[in-house]
Design an enzyme around this catalytic site. Structure first.
Site, PDB file in Angstrom:
ATOM      1  N   LYS A 126     -50.705   7.495-103.338  1.00 33.44           N
ATOM      2  CA  LYS A 126     -49.408   7.029-102.828  1.00 33.44           C
ATOM      3  C   LYS A 126     -48.811   6.069-103.848  1.00 33.44           C
ATOM      4  O   LYS A 126     -49.456   5.118-104.284  1.00 33.44           O
ATOM      5  CB  LYS A 126     -49.587   6.337-101.479  1.00 33.44           C
ATOM      6  N   ASP A 238     -41.558   1.395 -87.919  1.00 33.22           N
ATOM      7  CA  ASP A 238     -41.103   2.771 -88.093  1.00 33.22           C
ATOM      8  C   ASP A 238     -42.112   3.697 -87.429  1.00 33.22           C
ATOM      9  O   ASP A 238     -42.893   4.375 -88.077  1.00 33.22           O
ATOM     10  CB  ASP A 238     -40.945   3.099 -89.582  1.00 33.22           C
TER      11      ASP A 238
END
Length: 459
Positions: A126, A238
């Site tokens: 990532k 989120d």
């Protein structure tokens, strides 16, 4: 000299990865993990991620960088104060020897790619998504691409800090990290994470109820941990299904950069309204000036609207449906906190595993003849929903009595066998068949045949 050589090797890796993934400009570069020495043989300079950005950056961007740096330092201090952090074992050297693979996904801030490790196994890499929306909008405002990528990198550093401290089966594992903070305004970060597959809600809706219940129970256990974590109550700002992955059949949250350990400050109760698109919930302002339980309740309602409403009720055992409806109502109205929700889920699990939910059912096994030492020839047969096999009717049962009740309710069913396969709850899988005549010897099996189907036939 040695440090310069390592930096050159890092630049070489970055170029290789960029060539492998040109469309997304994946920023995988080598350096030291934040706040530590070398983590596996790679590295840039000794600069720390808290170093001030160059003054040539626009004032607004410098202020945003300072704010994110302050937030990161506060989080690192809290993580260090709660005990020893769990550090990933992989470092820059492992990353330099890894082989970049396909891009798995990307979002506003980050891009994720698969990588094969030199010693075997695979991880998810990532890093900052240089073409992502967050960087693009920042560049439009400030015209400073390197500083904007540095701004985005602080979100990934925050995520790494959280993953090093938070250890739970419902949180993706951090295997290692690397960063480079030398030479310019850009902070280049790579996190090496446990590899999972995207959560596909459409596929989940087609799976047996027991598997969907497992997903919801895993989520509840995760939210319980977040509500009582070593860093305090954590909210996933989120909260979407896309923030989760499946690893070996288990649900795990993989995106933590928008998590927050701060609860909303308040002066009075009116400051503590929790708003969602279709509902609002008034909360209390505590004497400490914080909205009581707002992080926990926000997580729980999001779990209700994104997971529970779709996965819990459909095709559940009839005797358990009233309990599941109570859970849906209580979480949908936020009458339950996470503690009460976990207890309710564990009650359902106990009833399901123990078979107590079957107590009021009529006994139908007497309508079947058992034939030990045989089983029906396996093959494609009639299908039922939701089956564990797309070739026939394979369902989870508590035992032969429940299997008899299921077979009696299906016109096609003439026989069934309890297989040796077990589900995650320890329950056997029963295979239901439309005939019983094709039998083969099996010392460990018992086939149950409807008396009506076997009448007039010689067994």
């Amino acid at each position: 000299m040695a440090a310069a050589g390592r930096a050159r090797r890092g630049a070489g890796l970055s170029a290789a990865v960029l060539l492998a993934l040109p469309a997304l400009a994946l920023l995988v570069l080598l350096a030291l993990p934040p706040g530590r020495g070398s983590a596996g043989g790679g590295g840039g300079g000794e600069a720390q991620p808290g170093s001030p950005p160059p003054l040539l950056l626009p004032p607004g961007l410098r202020e945003e960088l300072r704010q994110r740096r302050r937030d990161l330092r506060r989080l690192e201090a809290a993580a260090a104060g709660g005990g020893a952090a769990a550090a990933g074992g992989l470092g820059c050297g492992d990353l330099s020897r890894a082989t970049a693979g396909a891009v798995l996904g990307w979002g506003f801030t980050k891009v994720v790619a698969r990588a094969a490790l030199a010693g075997g196994g695979a991880v998810a890499l990532k890093s900052v998504h240089g073409a992502g929306r967050e960087v693009r909008l920042c560049v439009q405002r400030y015209r400073a691409p390197a500083g904007c990528r540095r701004l985005a990198a602080y979100k990934l550093l925050k995520e790494v800090t959280l993953l090093r401290r938070l250890q739970h089966p419902g949180i993706v594992k951090l295997h290692g990290q690397c960063y480079d903070n030398s030479g310019d305004a850009e902070l280049r970060v790579t996190a090496m994470l446990e590899l999972g597959s995207p959560l596909e809600m459409i596929q989940l809706l087609q799976t047996p109820w027991e598997e969907r219940f497992k997903i919801c129970l895993s989520l509840v256990k995760l939210l319980f941990y977040l509500a009582h974590s070593p860093l305090g109550s954590i909210v996933l700002l989120d909260f979407q299904p896309r923030q989760f992955v499946m690893v070996d059949g288990n649900l795990k949250v993989t995106d933590m950069d928008d998590a927050s350990t701060e609860e909303l400050s308040c002066k009075e109760d009116n400051d503590c309204t929790l708003d969602f698109p279709t509902k609002s919930f008034p909360l209390k302002c505590s004497v400490a000036g914080k909205c009581e339980g707002i992080n926990e309740k926000k997580n729980l309602f999001n779990a209700y609207r994104y997971f529970f409403t779709y996965l819990l009720p459909h095709s559940a055992p009839p005797a358990l449906r009233p309990l599941l409806s109570d859970i849906l109502d209580a979480t949908g109205d936020l009458r339950y906190g996470i503690n009460e929700t976990l207890r309710a889920f564990e009650k359902v699990l106990h009833l399901y595993k123990s078979g107590l939910y079957l107590q009021k059912r009529p006994l139908l096994l007497k309508d079947y003849i058992s034939l030990k030492g045989f089983r029906v020839v396996a093959g494609e047969d009639y299908k039922c929903w939701p089956s564990y096999s797309h070739l026939g009717c394979l369902l989870s049962v508590h035992g032969a009595e429940e299997a008899a009740a299921i077979c009696s309710s299906q016109l096609q069913c003439q026989s069934f066998v309890l297989t040796q396969r077990r589900t995650w709850t320890g329950r056997p899988l029963a295979s239901f068949q439309s005939s019983w005549t094709d039998l083969i010897p099996d010392a460990n099996a018992v086939v149950y045949i409807k008396r009506s189907a076997s009448s007039g036939e010689r067994l």
